[in-house]
Design an enzyme around this catalytic site. Structure first.
Site, mmCIF file in Angstrom:
data_model
loop_
_atom_site.group_PDB
_atom_site.id
_atom_site.type_symbol
_atom_site.label_atom_id
_atom_site.label_comp_id
_atom_site.label_asym_id
_atom_site.label_seq_id
_atom_site.Cartn_x
_atom_site.Cartn_y
_atom_site.Cartn_z
ATOM 1 N N ARG A 24 34.900 12.161 -20.213
ATOM 2 C CA ARG A 24 36.550 13.276 -18.793
ATOM 3 C C ARG A 24 34.109 13.908 -18.026
ATOM 4 N NH1 ARG A 24 39.123 16.120 -23.217
ATOM 5 N NH2 ARG A 24 38.139 14.625 -24.953
ATOM 6 N N ALA A 73 -11.982 30.006 1.525
ATOM 7 C CA ALA A 73 -10.345 30.114 1.973
ATOM 8 C C ALA A 73 -10.202 27.990 2.671
ATOM 9 C CB ALA A 73 -10.452 30.946 2.803
HETATM 10 C C1 UD1 Z 1 38.683 17.788 -31.094
HETATM 11 C C2 UD1 Z 1 39.305 17.490 -31.621
HETATM 12 C C3 UD1 Z 1 40.453 19.271 -30.984
HETATM 13 C C4 UD1 Z 1 39.824 20.105 -31.108
HETATM 14 C C5 UD1 Z 1 38.557 20.441 -30.277
HETATM 15 C C6 UD1 Z 1 37.268 20.863 -30.570
HETATM 16 C C7 UD1 Z 1 40.344 15.836 -32.395
HETATM 17 C C8 UD1 Z 1 41.478 14.660 -33.093
HETATM 18 N N1 UD1 Z 1 40.166 16.674 -32.102
HETATM 19 O O1 UD1 Z 1 39.159 17.128 -29.370
HETATM 20 O O2 UD1 Z 1 41.642 19.459 -31.939
HETATM 21 O O3 UD1 Z 1 40.100 21.196 -30.202
HETATM 22 O O4 UD1 Z 1 37.962 18.889 -30.361
HETATM 23 O O5 UD1 Z 1 36.434 21.130 -29.511
HETATM 24 O O6 UD1 Z 1 39.175 15.958 -33.769
HETATM 25 N N2 UD1 Z 1 33.683 11.656 -31.863
HETATM 26 C C9 UD1 Z 1 33.307 10.147 -32.187
HETATM 27 N N3 UD1 Z 1 33.689 9.153 -32.701
HETATM 28 C C10 UD1 Z 1 35.378 9.351 -31.870
HETATM 29 C C11 UD1 Z 1 35.727 9.960 -31.594
HETATM 30 C C12 UD1 Z 1 35.013 11.346 -30.752
HETATM 31 O O7 UD1 Z 1 32.273 10.591 -33.206
HETATM 32 O O8 UD1 Z 1 35.693 7.736 -32.572
HETATM 33 C C13 UD1 Z 1 32.584 12.585 -31.778
HETATM 34 C C14 UD1 Z 1 32.651 12.647 -30.004
HETATM 35 O O9 UD1 Z 1 30.723 12.153 -29.758
HETATM 36 C C15 UD1 Z 1 33.056 14.743 -29.781
HETATM 37 C C16 UD1 Z 1 33.626 14.956 -31.132
HETATM 38 O O10 UD1 Z 1 33.910 14.288 -31.898
HETATM 39 O O11 UD1 Z 1 31.038 15.100 -30.175
HETATM 40 C C17 UD1 Z 1 35.278 15.509 -30.546
HETATM 41 O O12 UD1 Z 1 35.562 14.281 -29.821
HETATM 42 P P1 UD1 Z 1 35.739 14.683 -28.536
HETATM 43 O O13 UD1 Z 1 36.662 13.097 -28.131
HETATM 44 O O14 UD1 Z 1 35.393 15.359 -27.832
HETATM 45 O O15 UD1 Z 1 37.803 15.257 -29.054
HETATM 46 P P2 UD1 Z 1 38.191 16.870 -28.133
HETATM 47 O O16 UD1 Z 1 39.407 16.254 -27.116
HETATM 48 O O17 UD1 Z 1 37.462 17.755 -27.797
HETATM 49 MG MG MG Z 2 35.605 17.830 -26.998
#
Ligand code: UD1
Ligand code: MG
Length: 414
Positions: free
Chosen positions: A12, A386
């Protein structure tokens, strides 16, 4: 023991730069999370990397252990990949997301405290947001106990109205964590394994699940888009300014003052409007900075220094009581005390290949519009006329005067 999740693509953000490397107050997002974890007293920190892992690795300190999530199969999978590191460990594991940089160390500490005090198996942080869209919602039973976290995509219309969200900070007992991770199903809609499912798995097995509500809901802001980044930037900047004001610094207009969170400013210094002060700058006491000044990384400014409008100082040291009151540029310069930098003075520090240094001794007077083609040295008490161009390699002895283009050192009088 802590795990920070930072493998995600950050789709995003619509960026070539991995999400956790986007700058907030002059430093990568992940650095802010690492600072909080460190300040909260984590003994060992693991960071899960995936997307462009080499680039992220570069900003991690030597004491951080990074491991890779080969396929981005969701937050549960990201944690699971770390299991081998915890084979001989038997305590609690703190899990955070690399994209929640507004968390405070006090909040992380309070999660750990509550977790230990209540003897919970899992304790996680929640926040009540005006706009909870995009976050996992906290589902509670009739007794108010948290029994699940429902992700946006799986939530019913009724559940979507819930304002209490999951921030993404969890403290979980190791055994319970990895055994429930094995039970997390693949989410059919997102084709990912959700770490958040651990809460329902544990609650259903009768394990004690606790929550802590963030005092300041803004701590829960997760950075998923550029818009989120701008919100976080504003929040963090105001926090920095507030802290400086509390320590005795006057900030005339907080709305137009941008100070990074690694900057130190002494009491009774006045920061005038439209000033930008970047990372790792130190400013002494009783200085006046701005309006419209830009102080760049690595600069050290003494006490009672005045820097005025349209002045830029980069990687330089300015001794006490130096004046640089009008448009001018200092780069890679070292000024003794009491130096006067006239209007329009420029250090030509870059020759196309290297950055070269300029030294100016105490009480020297650098006349208006002088150009100092580095490397140069202006001795203590010396003066440039200057419009003088002090050419590369020139050393003006103490007390002498240099004038003209190219600059020539005047004969000593008498
Ligand atoms: C996640 C939470 C959500 C919470 C939100 C808070 C889950 C399923 N959902 O959603 O409940 O409200 O964070 O900000 O956990 N990441 C990995 N590996 C992956 C996917 C993600 O390391 O395969 C890491 C991302 O880099 C990130 C974090 O996990 O730092 C959260 O992932 P993101 O995709 O941002 O999850 P959200 O949709 O924000
Ligand atoms: Mg997130």
């Amino acid at each position: 023991m802590t795990i920070i999740l930072a493998a995600g693509k950050g789709t995003r953000m619509k960026s070539r730069v991995p999400k956790v490397l986007h700058a907030l107050c002059g430093r990568p997002l992940i650095q802010h999370v690492l600072d909080v974890v460190h300040a909260a007293g984590s003994l060992k920190t693991f960071v899960v990397l995936g997307h462009q892992s080499d680039r992220v690795r570069e900003v991690l300190g030597p004491d951080i252990v990074a491991y890779e999530q080969k396929e981005l199969l969701g937050t549960a999978d990201a944690v699971r990949q770390g299991e081998p590191f915890f084979r001989d460990y038997n305590g609690d594991i703190l899990i955070l997301c690399g994209d929640t940089p507004l968390l405070r160390k006090e909040t992380v500490r309070s999660i750990i405290r509550r977790h230990k005090r209540t003897g919970a198996v899992c304790t996680f942080l929640t926040a009540s947001l005006e706009d909870s869209r995009g976050y996992g919602r906290v589902i509670r039973n009739d007794s108010g106990v948290a029994v699940a976290i429902r992700e946006e995509k799986d939530a019913t219309l009724e559940e979507k109205k819930i304002r209490e969200i999951n921030v993404g900070v969890y403290c979980v007992r190791k055994e319970a964590l990895f055994s429930s991770l094995r039970k997390v199903p693949l989410n059919a809609k997102k084709k990912e394994y959700y770490l958040t499912d651990v809460v329902a798995i544990l609650a259903q097995s009768g394990a004690k699940v606790e929550t802590v509500g963030a005092q300041d809901a803004l701590e829960g802001v997760g950075i998923n888009s550029r818009e989120d980044l701008a919100v976080a930037e504003r929040v963090l900047r105001l926090r920095v300014l507030k802290k400086l004001m509390l320590s005795g610094v006057t900030i005339i207009d907080p709305n137009t003052t941008y100070i990074d969170d690694t900057v130190r400013v002494g009491p009774d210094t006045i920061i005038r409007p439209c000033t930008v002060i970047e990372s790792n700058v130190t400013i002494g006491t009783q200085c006046v900075i701005g309006p419209f000044a830009r102080i760049r990384p690595g600069t050290k400014i003494g006490n009672r220094v005045e820097i005025g409008n349209f002045a830029e100082v980069s990687r330089s040291v300015m001794g006490d009581q130096c004046f640089m009151k009008h448009f001018s540029f200092l780069g890679d310069a070292r000024l003794g005390r009491g130096v006067n930098i006239g209007a329009g003075v420029v250090t030509a520090n870059y020759d196309g290949k290297n950055k070269n240094r300029t030294r100016v001794g105490a009480r020297a007077f650098v006349g208006s519009d002088s150009i100092l083609v580095a490397p140069v040295e202006i001795g203590a008490g010396a003066m440039t006329g200057a419009g003088c161009v002090v050419t590369r390699g020139t050393k003006v002895p103490s007390g002498r005067v240099i004038v003209g283009v190219p600059g020539r050192i005047r004969e000593k009088k008498g």
